[in-house]
Design a protein around this motif. Structure first.
Motif, mmCIF file in Angstrom:
data_model
loop_
_atom_site.group_PDB
_atom_site.id
_atom_site.type_symbol
_atom_site.label_atom_id
_atom_site.label_comp_id
_atom_site.label_asym_id
_atom_site.label_seq_id
_atom_site.Cartn_x
_atom_site.Cartn_y
_atom_site.Cartn_z
ATOM 1 N N VAL A 266 0.838 -1.195 0.000
ATOM 2 C CA VAL A 266 0.000 0.000 0.000
ATOM 3 C C VAL A 266 0.878 1.253 0.000
ATOM 4 O O VAL A 266 1.829 1.351 0.794
ATOM 5 C CB VAL A 266 -0.942 0.032 1.222
ATOM 6 C CG1 VAL A 266 -1.796 1.308 1.213
ATOM 7 C CG2 VAL A 266 -1.828 -1.217 1.265
ATOM 8 N N ILE A 267 0.559 2.177 -0.894
ATOM 9 C CA ILE A 267 1.184 3.501 -0.904
ATOM 10 C C ILE A 267 0.089 4.513 -0.605
ATOM 11 O O ILE A 267 -0.892 4.606 -1.356
ATOM 12 C CB ILE A 267 1.830 3.823 -2.263
ATOM 13 C CG1 ILE A 267 2.929 2.811 -2.603
ATOM 14 C CG2 ILE A 267 2.394 5.244 -2.266
ATOM 15 C CD1 ILE A 267 3.484 2.975 -4.021
ATOM 16 N N HIS A 268 0.242 5.258 0.477
ATOM 17 C CA HIS A 268 -0.751 6.270 0.835
ATOM 18 C C HIS A 268 -0.165 7.661 0.654
ATOM 19 O O HIS A 268 0.828 8.018 1.285
ATOM 20 C CB HIS A 268 -1.193 6.102 2.301
ATOM 21 C CG HIS A 268 -2.237 7.105 2.714
ATOM 22 N ND1 HIS A 268 -2.256 7.693 3.952
ATOM 23 C CD2 HIS A 268 -3.290 7.624 2.035
ATOM 24 C CE1 HIS A 268 -3.285 8.530 4.027
ATOM 25 N NE2 HIS A 268 -3.933 8.513 2.876
ATOM 26 N N ASP A 269 -0.791 8.439 -0.228
ATOM 27 C CA ASP A 269 -0.405 9.840 -0.446
ATOM 28 C C ASP A 269 -1.218 10.695 0.524
ATOM 29 O O ASP A 269 -2.430 10.844 0.378
ATOM 30 C CB ASP A 269 -0.693 10.221 -1.892
ATOM 31 C CG ASP A 269 -0.218 11.623 -2.244
ATOM 32 O OD1 ASP A 269 0.183 12.362 -1.315
ATOM 33 O OD2 ASP A 269 -0.260 11.989 -3.434
ATOM 34 N N PHE A 270 -0.521 11.288 1.501
ATOM 35 C CA PHE A 270 -1.165 12.011 2.603
ATOM 36 C C PHE A 270 -0.847 13.503 2.503
ATOM 37 O O PHE A 270 -0.641 14.178 3.512
ATOM 38 C CB PHE A 270 -0.642 11.434 3.921
ATOM 39 C CG PHE A 270 -1.498 11.664 5.133
ATOM 40 C CD1 PHE A 270 -2.869 11.825 5.058
ATOM 41 C CD2 PHE A 270 -0.910 11.674 6.390
ATOM 42 C CE1 PHE A 270 -3.634 12.003 6.201
ATOM 43 C CE2 PHE A 270 -1.666 11.848 7.546
ATOM 44 C CZ PHE A 270 -3.037 12.022 7.442
ATOM 45 N N ALA A 271 -0.827 14.019 1.273
ATOM 46 C CA ALA A 271 -0.370 15.395 1.047
ATOM 47 C C ALA A 271 -1.260 16.438 1.713
ATOM 48 O O ALA A 271 -0.798 17.520 2.060
ATOM 49 C CB ALA A 271 -0.285 15.674 -0.454
ATOM 50 N N TYR A 272 -2.562 16.122 1.883
ATOM 51 C CA TYR A 272 -3.496 17.110 2.432
ATOM 52 C C TYR A 272 -3.860 16.798 3.880
ATOM 53 O O TYR A 272 -4.955 17.095 4.336
ATOM 54 C CB TYR A 272 -4.749 17.170 1.547
ATOM 55 C CG TYR A 272 -4.402 17.591 0.145
ATOM 56 C CD1 TYR A 272 -4.313 18.932 -0.197
ATOM 57 C CD2 TYR A 272 -4.112 16.649 -0.831
ATOM 58 C CE1 TYR A 272 -3.959 19.331 -1.473
ATOM 59 C CE2 TYR A 272 -3.747 17.034 -2.116
ATOM 60 C CZ TYR A 272 -3.670 18.372 -2.429
ATOM 61 O OH TYR A 272 -3.303 18.761 -3.693
ATOM 62 N N SER A 273 -2.924 16.230 4.591
ATOM 63 C CA SER A 273 -3.170 15.711 5.944
ATOM 64 C C SER A 273 -3.703 16.749 6.914
ATOM 65 O O SER A 273 -4.555 16.452 7.755
ATOM 66 C CB SER A 273 -1.876 15.109 6.506
ATOM 67 O OG SER A 273 -0.841 16.088 6.555
#
Length: 415
Positions: free
Chosen positions: A213-220
């Motif tokens: 799994v790759i999670h893009d959390f740019a707008y955390s």
């Protein structure tokens, strides 16, 4: 030069076959139109790109200036990230999410999350592999895998239960099974929100079907109305199956600085470090030190920035609602995902975006640029101030009246 010589020279230039799989970058086309209109003297209101216009915190800028004057920072940096920056990232995760990360083996600094995801796909994927991507999708989530030679399987992101069921069906039907699931919550472009319950299901499926799994959390941290975005790594077992990418771009208005990070599974991060070692030398040391200041001293600026985006969200959504558009206010991120109302949706989102540029001097991102599942929508960035957003609404309303007056001609519908 004769025509024969020109033809001979043209035959010398041959691209790799992967280039045939990359369509024209629609956002680049919209940006080119915007810049051309501005060169001609038009005041184009830019809602097309999530490019923050607000200022980076002063403490970060001051530290950059101070450190950049030291000649020692002009040397090649440590490619994986400075020790103190990686330590600060691990402290950040402990403070916000109560996650214990080994700063040496579970954190890696990247030149923004987009670059990190792209290089990680080169490390994890190749011909014969497949990756699951929620759709609509931020283009790099699809094309990083395509460039790596993998097959992309798009999975409609909503509703959540159907999204998970589709993953199960694909994993049970495909051979070989998908190797990676790419997720992104809060989601770009739709602003779909993540939850710990969703992440628990994702981890369970990853272990059941043996995918990463790759999670893009740019707008955390850009969240509204009391919502707090959870980290994927908060879920037990998440570190066994995947990694999470974060970015300084949105939380601290450091988009042009190009600094982000990857945290989580040690083996995956080791692979990212190995392949990046062949591509780059990391981030300018002065920027890394400024990043430490952002994490350590500028946390109190994030809530204020999120409040600014929330006010802009309310202004834009209210204006569109008054125009008769059906709008759902996003709970996070810096975009409004707006369904184009009939009959204007008949022209398609790309043509609609062109009409808004030509008639309204407003740049918007067409939904088709985020895959076929985005057709019929616009992504509107909350980067302009409130008055500019109100002006954009006025100009869009006027443009739609012009279209009504002129009629939706055959060339607009594609007939």
């Amino acid at each position: 030069m004769s025509q024969d010589e020109k033809d001979q020279n043209n035959n010398l230039i041959r691209f790799a076959s992967r280039m045939d799989q990359l369509p024209p970058y629609l956002f680049g086309m919209i940006n080119s139109m915007k810049m051309e209109k501005r060169r001609r003297g038009y005041d184009v209101i830019d809602l097309g790109m999530g490019n923050p216009m607000d200022a980076t915190p002063c403490a970060v800028i001051d530290k950059l200036i101070e450190v950049a004057k030291d000649p020692k920072t002009h040397r090649y940096p440590v490619s994986s990230g400075m020790k103190n920056l990686k330590l600060e990232i691990s402290k950040y995760y402990k403070k916000l999410y109560d996650i214990d990360l080994n700063p040496e083996t579970q954190t890696f600094c990247t030149i923004g999350s987009k670059e990190g995801i792209s290089h990680l796909c080169l490390a994890l994927l190749g011909p014969g592999d497949s990756v699951l991507v929620p759709a609509p999708a931020f283009p790099i989530h699809i094309y990083a895998a395509v460039i790596a030679g993998a097959t992309v399987v798009r999975v409609p992101i909503a509703p959540a239960e159907s999204f998970l069921n589709r993953i199960v069906h694909i994993c049970e039907s495909f051979y070989p099974r998908p190797k990676v699931l790419m997720i992104n919550y809060p989601h770009n472009p739709t602003a779909t929100l993540g939850s710990l319950d969703l992440f628990k299901e994702v981890v369970a499926l990853a272990k059941r079907f043996n995918f990463m799994v790759i999670h893009d959390f740019a707008y955390s941290r850009i969240t509204f109305d009391g919502y707090k975005a959870p980290s994927f790594l908060e879920v037990e077992g998440a570190e066994d199956v995947g990694v999470e990418f974060g970015s300084f771009s949105k939380s601290y208005n450091m988009a042009g600085w190009r600094i982000g990070y990857c945290v989580g599974n040690e083996k995956i991060i080791q692979g990212l470090g190995k392949i990046k070692g062949y591509f780059d030398y990391g981030i300018f040391s002065a920027i890394q030190i400024a990043g430490i200041i952002a994490l350590r001293d500028c946390d109190d600026t994030i809530a204020g920035q999120a409040a600014i985006y929330q006010t802009r969200r309310d202004t834009l959504c209210s204006g569109l609602s008054r125009m008769g558009w059906e709008i759902e206010k996003p709970g996070a991120g810096m975009f409004v995902w707006a369904k184009i109302p009939a009959p204007y949706s008949e022209m398609g989102s790309m043509q609609f975006a062109i009409e808004m540029m030509n008639r309204a001097n407003v740049a918007v991102a067409p939904g088709i640029g985020f895959s076929e599942e985005g057709e019929g929508y616009l992504r509107l960035a909350l980067v302009e101030n409130e008055e500019r957003l109100r002006q954009a609404i006025r100009q869009m309303r006027k443009a739609l009246h012009e279209i009504d007056r002129d009629g939706i001609s055959p060339h607009l519908t594609g007939d």
